[in-house]
Design an enzyme around this catalytic site. Structure first.
Site, short mmCIF file in Angstrom:
data_model
loop_
_atom_site.label_atom_id
_atom_site.label_comp_id
_atom_site.label_asym_id
_atom_site.label_seq_id
_atom_site.Cartn_x
_atom_site.Cartn_y
_atom_site.Cartn_z
N SER A 10 42.25 47.45 34.92
CA SER A 10 42.63 46.17 35.52
C SER A 10 44.01 45.78 35.01
O SER A 10 44.19 45.52 33.81
CB SER A 10 41.62 45.09 35.15
OG SER A 10 42.20 43.83 35.42
N HIS A 35 42.69 48.50 39.52
CA HIS A 35 41.95 47.27 39.82
C HIS A 35 42.92 46.08 39.80
O HIS A 35 43.61 45.85 38.81
CB HIS A 35 40.85 47.09 38.79
CG HIS A 35 39.94 45.93 39.02
ND1 HIS A 35 38.88 45.97 39.90
CD2 HIS A 35 39.93 44.68 38.49
CE1 HIS A 35 38.25 44.80 39.89
NE2 HIS A 35 38.86 43.99 39.04
N ASP A 37 43.27 42.05 40.25
CA ASP A 37 42.52 40.79 40.20
C ASP A 37 43.28 39.67 40.88
O ASP A 37 44.30 39.21 40.39
CB ASP A 37 42.23 40.42 38.74
CG ASP A 37 41.17 41.31 38.13
OD1 ASP A 37 40.07 41.39 38.71
OD2 ASP A 37 41.45 41.94 37.09
N MET A 39 43.21 35.85 41.90
CA MET A 39 42.54 34.59 41.53
C MET A 39 43.29 33.42 42.13
O MET A 39 44.53 33.43 42.20
CB MET A 39 42.52 34.45 40.00
CG MET A 39 41.87 35.62 39.29
SD MET A 39 41.73 35.31 37.53
CE MET A 39 41.12 36.90 36.96
N HIS A 68 40.09 42.94 43.89
CA HIS A 68 38.95 42.06 43.55
C HIS A 68 39.35 40.63 43.89
O HIS A 68 40.16 40.03 43.19
CB HIS A 68 38.67 42.23 42.05
CG HIS A 68 37.52 41.42 41.54
ND1 HIS A 68 37.24 41.32 40.19
CD2 HIS A 68 36.58 40.67 42.18
CE1 HIS A 68 36.18 40.55 40.02
NE2 HIS A 68 35.77 40.13 41.21
N MET A 70 38.83 37.01 43.83
CA MET A 70 38.13 35.88 43.20
C MET A 70 38.75 34.61 43.78
O MET A 70 39.44 33.85 43.10
CB MET A 70 38.30 35.95 41.68
CG MET A 70 37.46 37.05 41.05
SD MET A 70 38.05 37.51 39.44
CE MET A 70 39.36 38.62 39.92
N MET A 139 29.60 41.40 37.63
CA MET A 139 30.50 40.76 36.66
C MET A 139 29.75 40.62 35.33
O MET A 139 28.69 40.00 35.28
CB MET A 139 30.93 39.36 37.13
CG MET A 139 31.96 39.33 38.24
SD MET A 139 33.48 40.27 37.95
CE MET A 139 34.09 39.59 36.41
N GLY A 147 39.78 39.84 28.54
CA GLY A 147 39.56 39.73 27.10
C GLY A 147 38.34 38.95 26.67
O GLY A 147 38.22 38.59 25.50
N ASP A 177 32.51 44.91 35.58
CA ASP A 177 33.82 44.31 35.28
C ASP A 177 33.65 43.22 34.23
O ASP A 177 32.95 42.24 34.47
CB ASP A 177 34.38 43.74 36.59
CG ASP A 177 35.82 43.23 36.48
OD1 ASP A 177 36.43 43.42 35.41
OD2 ASP A 177 36.32 42.67 37.48
N GLY A 178 34.32 43.41 33.10
CA GLY A 178 34.33 42.38 32.06
C GLY A 178 33.80 42.91 30.73
O GLY A 178 32.65 43.31 30.63
C1 DX5 Z 1 37.98 38.99 35.08
C2 DX5 Z 1 38.55 40.09 35.92
C3 DX5 Z 1 38.54 41.39 35.23
C4 DX5 Z 1 39.37 41.41 33.97
C5 DX5 Z 1 38.61 42.22 32.99
O1 DX5 Z 1 37.77 37.86 35.82
O2 DX5 Z 1 37.81 40.25 37.12
O3 DX5 Z 1 38.89 42.47 36.09
O4 DX5 Z 1 40.65 41.96 34.13
O5 DX5 Z 1 39.22 42.11 31.76
P1 DX5 Z 1 38.60 42.72 30.44
O6 DX5 Z 1 38.38 44.17 30.67
O7 DX5 Z 1 39.62 42.41 29.42
O8 DX5 Z 1 37.28 41.99 30.21
ZN ZN Z 2 38.22 42.12 38.28
#
Ligand code: DX5
Ligand code: ZN
Length: 224
Positions: A10, A35, A37, A39, A68, A70, A139, A147, A177-178
Site C-alpha cells: 500500500s 494497492h 488507498d 479516502m 481501494h 474508502m 479490513m 500503521g 488489509d491493516g
Molecule cells: C487503511 C488502508 C490500508 C493501509 C494499511 O485504511 O486501507 O491499505 O495502507 O496500512 P498498514 O499496512 O500500515 O496497516
Molecule cells: Zn487499503
C-alpha cells in the site's frame, strides 16, 4: 490453501513526493499489485488521493493497480477510477446501496471487483453477492490510516469468509488489509487469505524490499 500468495504494497505509507520510485522499488522486490488507498474525509477521517494520481501511477506501474475506495460516493465516482486505469476496484459494503450494480459496472469495464468489510461489519452482509465477487477484502483495522495494530478477531472473520466462499462456490480470493507484517502474514494466510496488503510494514522499514520479502516468506511458511 492457495499456492501463490499475492502481495500488494500500500503506497499510503510511501513518500508521496516519490511515488514512482516507490512503485519501482516494490515491483523489483516482487510485488504482485500496487494497492492504492482512496479516502474522502467522509467515509473515513483521512483524505488521500483521487483519479489523477491513479492515472499517473498507471503510467509507471508494471503490475496491476488495486484501488481501494474508502469513499461514500463510490456509486457516482467509480467510473473515474476505472477510466484512470484501475485493474481491480474494491468498494465498501457499508456505503453501497446498490452493491450488485457497482460490481457489474466494475466487471463490465474489464476490472476485477472486490467488496470490503469494516471490522464491525458482519460477514453475512456478503451472502447474496459473494458468488459474483473476484475479491473479498477483510479490513483488519478501522480504515483511514496506515500503521495501526492488527485486530485479532479478524482471523475468525477470514475463516468465516472462507467458509462462505466454499459453501457458495464463489471464485473470490480473500485479501486482508491493516496491520499486516511478517508476523501476522502467516496467521492470516493459514486462516484463508491469499492476498496481503501491507503499507507501513514495507514502506516504513529501513529496507522496504527486504521487508516485502520477509512478508512473503512468512506468508508461504506452512505451519504444521
Ligand atoms: C487503511 C488502508 C490500508 C493501509 C494499511 O485504511 O486501507 O491499505 O495502507 O496500512 P498498514 O499496512 O500500515 O496497516
Ligand atoms: Zn487499503
Amino acid at each position: 490453501m492457495p499456492g501463490h500468495v499475492l502481495i500488494a504494497p500500500s503506497i499510503l505509507s510511501a513518500d508521496f513526493m516519490r511515488l514512482g520510485d516507490a512503485v519501482e522499488l516494490v515491483e523489483q522486490a516482487g510485488a504482485d499489485l500496487i494497492h492504492v488507498d482512496v479516502m474522502d474525509g467522509h467515509f473515513v477521517p483521512n483524505l488521500t488521493i483521487g483519479p489523477p494520481i491513479v492515472k499517473a501511477l498507471k503510467r509507471v506501474a508494471k503490475v496491476p493497480l488495486d484501488v481501494h475506495l474508502m469513499i461514500s460516493n463510490a456509486e457516482e465516482s467509480v467510473g473515474w477510477y476505472l477510466d484512470a486505469g484501475a485493474d481491480m476496484v474494491t468498494v465498501h459494503v457499508e456505503v453501497c446501496n446498490h452493491l450488485h450494480r457497482i460490481v457489474q459496472t466494475i466487471q463490465q469495464a474489464g476490472a476485477q471487483a472486490g467488496v470490503s468489510l469494516n471490522p464491525a461489519t458482519p460477514v453475512e452482509t456478503l451472502r447474496e453477492i459473494i458468488p459474483d465477487l473476484d475479491l473479498v477484502l477483510v479490513m483488519s483495522v478501522n480504515p483511514g490510516f496506515g500503521g495501526q495494530a492488527f485486530i485479532p478477531q479478524s482471523v475468525d472473520k477470514i475463516k468465516a469468509v472462507a467458509r462462505m466462499i466454499a459453501e457458495t462456490g464463489s471464485p473470490a480470493r480473500i485479501a486482508v488489509d491493516g496491520g499486516i507484517d511478517a508476523v501476522t502474514a502467516s496467521t492470516v494466510v493459514r486462516a484463508g487469505a491469499s492476498m496481503l496488503i501491507a503499507g507501513s510494514a514495507i514502506f516504513s522499514a529501513e529496507d522496504p524490499a527486504a521487508a516485502l520479502r520477509s512478508i512473503r516468506t512468512s506468508a508461504e511458511t506452512r505451519v504444521m
